[in-house]
Write an enzyme that holds these catalytic residues in place. Structure first.
Site, mmCIF file in Angstrom:
data_model
loop_
_atom_site.group_PDB
_atom_site.id
_atom_site.type_symbol
_atom_site.label_atom_id
_atom_site.label_comp_id
_atom_site.label_asym_id
_atom_site.label_seq_id
_atom_site.Cartn_x
_atom_site.Cartn_y
_atom_site.Cartn_z
ATOM 1 N N LYS A 1 -9.822 2.662 -14.744
ATOM 2 C CA LYS A 1 -10.055 3.977 -14.075
ATOM 3 C C LYS A 1 -8.960 4.864 -14.189
ATOM 4 C CE LYS A 1 -8.588 1.819 -9.880
ATOM 5 N NZ LYS A 1 -9.399 1.064 -8.399
ATOM 6 N N ARG B 1 -13.454 0.248 3.971
ATOM 7 C CA ARG B 1 -13.529 1.433 3.345
ATOM 8 C C ARG B 1 -14.796 1.631 2.809
ATOM 9 N NH1 ARG B 1 -9.406 1.967 -1.749
ATOM 10 N NH2 ARG B 1 -10.844 0.417 -2.507
ATOM 11 N N TYR C 1 18.243 22.889 -7.548
ATOM 12 C CA TYR C 1 17.618 23.885 -6.380
ATOM 13 C C TYR C 1 18.127 23.238 -5.030
ATOM 14 C CZ TYR C 1 14.190 26.006 -9.590
ATOM 15 O OH TYR C 1 13.562 26.839 -10.499
ATOM 16 N N MET D 1 10.761 21.796 -12.325
ATOM 17 C CA MET D 1 9.603 21.432 -12.864
ATOM 18 C C MET D 1 9.690 20.865 -14.314
ATOM 19 S SD MET D 1 6.315 24.346 -13.746
ATOM 20 C CE MET D 1 6.123 24.882 -12.075
HETATM 21 C C1 LIG Z 1 -8.607 -0.091 -8.706
HETATM 22 C C2 LIG Z 1 -9.252 -1.331 -8.205
HETATM 23 C C3 LIG Z 1 -9.098 -2.523 -8.763
HETATM 24 C C4 LIG Z 1 -7.680 -2.826 -9.337
HETATM 25 O O1 LIG Z 1 -6.652 -2.710 -8.372
HETATM 26 P P1 LIG Z 1 -4.848 -3.246 -8.756
HETATM 27 O O2 LIG Z 1 -4.321 -3.160 -7.520
HETATM 28 O O3 LIG Z 1 -4.457 -2.122 -9.671
HETATM 29 O O4 LIG Z 1 -5.190 -4.457 -9.348
HETATM 30 C C5 LIG Z 1 -9.796 -3.379 -8.165
HETATM 31 N N1 LIG Z 1 -10.988 -3.676 -7.644
HETATM 32 C C6 LIG Z 1 -11.250 -2.297 -7.102
HETATM 33 C C7 LIG Z 1 -12.665 -2.392 -6.466
HETATM 34 C C8 LIG Z 1 -10.839 -1.163 -7.529
HETATM 35 O O5 LIG Z 1 -11.143 0.039 -6.890
#
Ligand SMILES: *Cc1c(COP(=O)(O)O)cnc(C)c1O
EC number: 5.1.1.1
Length: 364
Positions: free
Chosen positions: A35, A131, A260, A308
């Site tokens: 992802k 969640r 800065y 930046m």
């Molecule tokens: C992103 C995600 C993972 C992977 O998590 P990591 O900590 O990067 O290994 C696994 N399961 C779900 C549902 C996720 O959203």
């Protein structure tokens, strides 16, 4: 000569990390989580390179799944949060996507859709992260309904851990116990372990190599999620090297401010290097004075606020460093987790924050 900022992606290391995840999980099926553009590493490139070993890929949404399918990736792709609207089921059907299901409306949407072949569903149980996922009653009900539906093929029980990165924390075991208790009435494959659970909680990996799943994400990219080093976490190989070069070098007298807000003021005669890398590249603006960088393979530190497009580093102990010399912001020499902690964040945000101004360069 072009701006030197780039992120070099070591694909061989990526594959080793995937194979390590599988090995640690005792050969269970592993959905490589790619992802967010493979945590900033380039989802299509990563998927292509892993396509001869990966059992499946996991993404956050249909758009990410379609990017893979449009690129010709043939492995199953799992929607980790399921579909967001019922009309996505057309694409789920067309591309035989795996979908998570965490809410009643998703069960109903599947029930009122026609599929060419039964859809694989990962049913999400909320074992304590609160969640996504069904509570115990909702989970049983959802399973009951889904089992009866001709649209549904394989069912997999899924959950997610809140604290698997905390080596000493008992909550992972409690979540697992809750999950196993609700699953006890069913004979379902399980899919629970993220990277931290793969690295540290073998009980979460499931029992059946043919049907159970694990979900490695951050570990594929070589960053340990654990709150302390473990034997397994030390086997991860660095995948991304974020690098650039010195574009200016100057000598300052004691008492002179840099950058800065004059955050850093020299205490002694100081040699300062200006690096072509800033927060618009994704480098964290909150990195404090002392954050490690490597110039010419030698460790030094940031002095002054990150701006930046540039940042300033201390070359006082590197008298030979000059314009054009290479700078590593994180990678083999500079641990991304050290940079993350100096910026009050985690490697995940650093990787996913790399912006499109930074070319990704692949080497295998
Ligand atoms: C992103 C995600 C993972 C992977 O998590 P990591 O900590 O990067 O290994 C696994 N399961 C779900 C549902 C996720 O959203």
């Amino acid at each position: 000569m072009a701006r030197a900022a780039k992120a070099t992606i070591n694909l061989a290391a990526l594959k080793q990390n995937y194979l390590l995840a599988k090995e640690l999980a005792g050969g269970k099926q592993a959905a490589a989580i790619i992802k967010a553009n493979a945590y900033g590493h380039g989802a299509v490139q990563v998927a292509r390179y892993l396509s001869d070993v990966a059992d499946a890929f996991g993404v956050a949404c249909i758009e990410e799944a379609m990017e893979l399918k449009d690129a010709g990736i043939e492995q199953p792709v799992a929607l980790l949060e399921g579909f967001f609207t019922a009309d996505e089921l057309e694409l789920v059907n067309e591309h035989k996507l795996i979908t998570a299901v965490h809410s009643d409306w998703q069960v109903e949407a599947i029930a009122s859709t026609t599929f060419d072949q039964p859809v694989t569903v990962w049913v999400k149980f909320d074992s304590g992260m609160h969640r996504l996922g069904f509570d115990a009653d909702g989970f049983r009900q959802a399973l009951q309904t889904l089992k009866e539906l001709p649209q549904v093929g394989q069912l997999v029980a899924m959950t997610h851990y809140a604290c698997a990165d905390e080596v000493e924390c008992e909550y992972t075991q409690q979540q697992l116990n809750k999950f196993l208790a609700v699953c006890a009435d069913y004979d379902l494959p399980v899919c629970t372990a993220n990277s931290a659970a793969i690295l540290h909680w073998p009980e979460t990996h499931g029992k059946n190599t043919c049907t159970d799943w694990v979900r490695p994400g951050i570990m594929l990219y070589g960053a340990s999620p654990m709150d302390q080093n473990t034997e397994n976490s030390q086997r991860l190989q660095t995948v991304m090297t974020l690098s650039s070069a010195l574009i200016a070098v100057r000598e300052l007298e004691p008492g002179e401010p840099i950058g800065y807000g004059r955050r850093f003021v020299t205490e002694q005669p100081t040699r300062v290097g200006v690096v072509a890398m800033g927060y618009a590249d994704g480098y964290p603006r909150h990195a404090k004075d002392g954050t490690p960088v490597a110039v010419n393979d030698k460790m030094t530190r940031i002095i002054g606020k990150v701006s930046m497009d540039m940042m300033t580093v201390d070359l006082t102990d590197l008298p030979d460093a000059q314009i054009g010399d290479p700078v590593e912001l994180w990678g083999e020499q500079v641990d991304v987790n050290d940079v993350a902690s100096c910026a009050d964040t985690i490697a995940y945000t650093l990787y996913t924050g790399i912006t499109r101004r930074v070319p990704l360069v692949y080497k295998s």
